[in-house]
Scaffold this motif. Structure first.
Motif, PDB file in Angstrom:
ATOM      1  N   ARG A 271      40.744  33.434  25.455  1.00 38.07           N
ATOM      2  CA  ARG A 271      40.563  32.075  24.951  1.00 38.07           C
ATOM      3  C   ARG A 271      41.674  31.132  25.409  1.00 38.07           C
ATOM      4  NH1 ARG A 271      40.298  34.286  19.798  1.00 38.07           N
ATOM      5  NH2 ARG A 271      38.337  35.344  19.566  1.00 38.07           N
ATOM      6  N   ARG A 272      42.678  31.661  26.059  1.00 41.06           N
ATOM      7  CA  ARG A 272      43.770  30.816  26.566  1.00 41.06           C
ATOM      8  C   ARG A 272      43.240  29.961  27.727  1.00 41.06           C
ATOM      9  NH1 ARG A 272      48.125  30.866  24.610  1.00 41.06           N
ATOM     10  NH2 ARG A 272      49.255  30.195  26.454  1.00 41.06           N
ATOM     11  N   PRO A 273      43.995  28.950  28.123  1.00 41.66           N
ATOM     12  CA  PRO A 273      43.550  28.122  29.253  1.00 41.66           C
ATOM     13  C   PRO A 273      43.266  28.981  30.490  1.00 41.66           C
ATOM     14  CG  PRO A 273      45.434  27.113  28.172  1.00 41.66           C
ATOM     15  CD  PRO A 273      45.247  28.472  27.544  1.00 41.66           C
ATOM     16  N   PHE A 274      42.239  28.557  31.235  1.00 41.01           N
ATOM     17  CA  PHE A 274      41.780  29.340  32.386  1.00 41.01           C
ATOM     18  C   PHE A 274      42.918  29.685  33.339  1.00 41.01           C
ATOM     19  CE2 PHE A 274      40.390  29.607  36.793  1.00 41.01           C
ATOM     20  CZ  PHE A 274      39.545  30.697  36.705  1.00 41.01           C
TER      21      PHE A 274
ATOM     22  N   ASP B 258      46.099  30.074  32.834  1.00 40.57           N
ATOM     23  CA  ASP B 258      46.965  31.133  32.283  1.00 40.57           C
ATOM     24  C   ASP B 258      46.318  32.505  32.469  1.00 40.57           C
ATOM     25  OD1 ASP B 258      48.591  29.070  31.460  1.00 40.57           O
ATOM     26  OD2 ASP B 258      48.208  29.333  29.312  1.00 40.57           O
ATOM     27  N   VAL B 259      45.042  32.587  32.135  1.00 42.17           N
ATOM     28  CA  VAL B 259      44.320  33.858  32.252  1.00 42.17           C
ATOM     29  C   VAL B 259      44.229  34.274  33.713  1.00 42.17           C
ATOM     30  CG1 VAL B 259      42.123  35.036  31.840  1.00 42.17           C
ATOM     31  CG2 VAL B 259      43.031  33.462  30.127  1.00 42.17           C
ATOM     32  N   ASP B 260      43.913  33.317  34.566  1.00 40.33           N
ATOM     33  CA  ASP B 260      43.792  33.617  35.988  1.00 40.33           C
ATOM     34  C   ASP B 260      45.114  34.096  36.578  1.00 40.33           C
ATOM     35  OD1 ASP B 260      42.119  33.649  38.372  1.00 40.33           O
ATOM     36  OD2 ASP B 260      43.409  32.025  39.078  1.00 40.33           O
ATOM     37  N   ASP B 261      46.221  33.474  36.165  1.00 39.22           N
ATOM     38  CA  ASP B 261      47.537  33.902  36.653  1.00 39.22           C
ATOM     39  C   ASP B 261      47.856  35.330  36.237  1.00 39.22           C
ATOM     40  OD1 ASP B 261      47.897  31.432  37.829  1.00 39.22           O
ATOM     41  OD2 ASP B 261      49.227  30.665  36.243  1.00 39.22           O
ATOM     42  N   LEU B 262      47.439  35.703  35.035  1.00 38.36           N
ATOM     43  CA  LEU B 262      47.767  37.040  34.519  1.00 38.36           C
ATOM     44  C   LEU B 262      46.821  38.119  35.033  1.00 38.36           C
ATOM     45  CD1 LEU B 262      48.600  36.199  30.811  1.00 38.36           C
ATOM     46  CD2 LEU B 262      50.176  37.142  32.510  1.00 38.36           C
ATOM     47  N   ILE B 263      45.535  37.856  34.977  1.00 35.66           N
ATOM     48  CA  ILE B 263      44.555  38.915  35.267  1.00 35.66           C
ATOM     49  C   ILE B 263      43.451  38.435  36.193  1.00 35.66           C
ATOM     50  CG2 ILE B 263      44.990  40.191  33.136  1.00 35.66           C
ATOM     51  CD1 ILE B 263      42.431  38.917  32.000  1.00 35.66           C
ATOM     52  N   GLY B 264      43.767  37.562  37.109  1.00 33.15           N
ATOM     53  CA  GLY B 264      42.767  36.951  37.983  1.00 33.15           C
ATOM     54  C   GLY B 264      41.770  37.901  38.598  1.00 33.15           C
ATOM     55  N   ASP B 265      42.230  38.985  39.204  1.00 31.11           N
ATOM     56  CA  ASP B 265      41.313  39.907  39.878  1.00 31.11           C
ATOM     57  C   ASP B 265      40.406  40.644  38.900  1.00 31.11           C
ATOM     58  OD1 ASP B 265      42.363  39.161  42.286  1.00 31.11           O
ATOM     59  OD2 ASP B 265      43.681  40.890  42.476  1.00 31.11           O
ATOM     60  N   ILE B 266      40.870  40.852  37.688  1.00 33.28           N
ATOM     61  CA  ILE B 266      40.051  41.551  36.701  1.00 33.28           C
ATOM     62  C   ILE B 266      38.835  40.717  36.340  1.00 33.28           C
ATOM     63  CG2 ILE B 266      39.943  42.314  34.289  1.00 33.28           C
ATOM     64  CD1 ILE B 266      42.724  43.301  34.480  1.00 33.28           C
ATOM     65  N   VAL B 267      39.029  39.399  36.237  1.00 31.40           N
ATOM     66  CA  VAL B 267      37.934  38.527  35.820  1.00 31.40           C
ATOM     67  C   VAL B 267      36.737  38.724  36.732  1.00 31.40           C
ATOM     68  CG1 VAL B 267      37.223  36.127  35.523  1.00 31.40           C
ATOM     69  CG2 VAL B 267      39.479  36.861  34.749  1.00 31.40           C
ATOM     70  N   ILE B 268      36.970  38.815  38.001  1.00 35.51           N
ATOM     71  CA  ILE B 268      35.879  38.952  38.962  1.00 35.51           C
ATOM     72  C   ILE B 268      35.360  40.390  39.004  1.00 35.51           C
ATOM     73  CG2 ILE B 268      35.308  38.842  41.416  1.00 35.51           C
ATOM     74  CD1 ILE B 268      37.436  36.580  41.575  1.00 35.51           C
ATOM     75  N   GLU B 269      36.261  41.344  38.981  1.00 33.10           N
ATOM     76  CA  GLU B 269      35.880  42.721  39.280  1.00 33.10           C
ATOM     77  C   GLU B 269      35.415  43.552  38.090  1.00 33.10           C
ATOM     78  OE1 GLU B 269      39.160  44.407  41.381  1.00 33.10           O
ATOM     79  OE2 GLU B 269      39.083  42.881  42.929  1.00 33.10           O
ATOM     80  N   SER B 270      36.156  43.524  36.985  1.00 35.13           N
ATOM     81  CA  SER B 270      35.847  44.536  35.964  1.00 35.13           C
ATOM     82  C   SER B 270      36.042  44.091  34.526  1.00 35.13           C
ATOM     83  CB  SER B 270      36.680  45.782  36.227  1.00 35.13           C
ATOM     84  OG  SER B 270      38.045  45.449  36.345  1.00 35.13           O
ATOM     85  N   LEU B 271      36.184  42.811  34.265  1.00 33.19           N
ATOM     86  CA  LEU B 271      36.420  42.357  32.897  1.00 33.19           C
ATOM     87  C   LEU B 271      35.284  42.748  31.960  1.00 33.19           C
ATOM     88  CD1 LEU B 271      38.263  40.904  30.943  1.00 33.19           C
ATOM     89  CD2 LEU B 271      37.112  38.775  31.548  1.00 33.19           C
ATOM     90  N   ALA B 272      34.040  42.632  32.415  1.00 32.56           N
ATOM     91  CA  ALA B 272      32.909  42.991  31.551  1.00 32.56           C
ATOM     92  C   ALA B 272      32.984  44.453  31.122  1.00 32.56           C
ATOM     93  CB  ALA B 272      31.593  42.713  32.269  1.00 32.56           C
TER      94      ALA B 272
END
Length: 145
Positions: free
Chosen positions: A110-113, A115-129
């Motif tokens: 829920r943090r600003p996009f 911030d999340v992208d800086d921390l876990i950017g690759d996860i969002v695309i690959e395996s967050l679900a």
């Protein structure tokens, strides 16, 4: 018959004690979990054995992994090592199906996009679900509008 029940009960206790003692011996041989967590946080190449130890010994590794997740969810600036531990730790927590990580992960998301992208950017695309599915705690109230 009563004697047999009592013996089997004692036998079960002994099996439990021996199993715990065996686990403690193996744990001592495999090194402290802190060594594996350090490898997960600092090695540039994925430390497969350390990751495996953190999953297998999730009861020991989860508190440290959840702590860095909580700090990230609270908006703390993480060191490079802690950022890598967060990135890899989310996979470990998801793979181990650690339900206690669900709410902090949802708070982080829920943090600003940026911030999340800086921390876990690759996860969002690959395996967050897959990670969210792994840690899901059956509480749908944070997902409601």
């Amino acid at each position: 018959m009563r004697y047999l029940r009592r013996c089997s009960s004692v036998s079960c206790r002994w099996e439990s004690i021996l199993s715990a003692a065996s686990a403690a011996r193996w744990s001592a041989r495999l090194g402290p979990i802190e060594e594996h967590l350090h490898a997960v946080a600092t090695e540039s190449e994925l430390p497969d054995f350390a990751v495996g130890m953190c999953v297998v010994r999730i009861e020991e590794s989860a508190p440290s992994l959840r702590a860095v997740l909580l700090r990230a969810a609270d908006g703390e600036v993480l060191s490079d090592d802690d950022s890598l531990l967060l990135f890899r730790g989310l996979h470990i927590l998801g793979g181990a199906r650690d339900r206690e990580a669900c709410q902090p992960l949802l708070r982080l998301l829920r943090r600003p996009f940026q911030d999340v992208d800086d921390l876990i950017g690759d996860i969002v695309i690959e395996s967050l679900a897959n990670i969210v599915t792994g840690v899901f705690d059956d509480d749908t109230t944070p997902c409601s509008p």
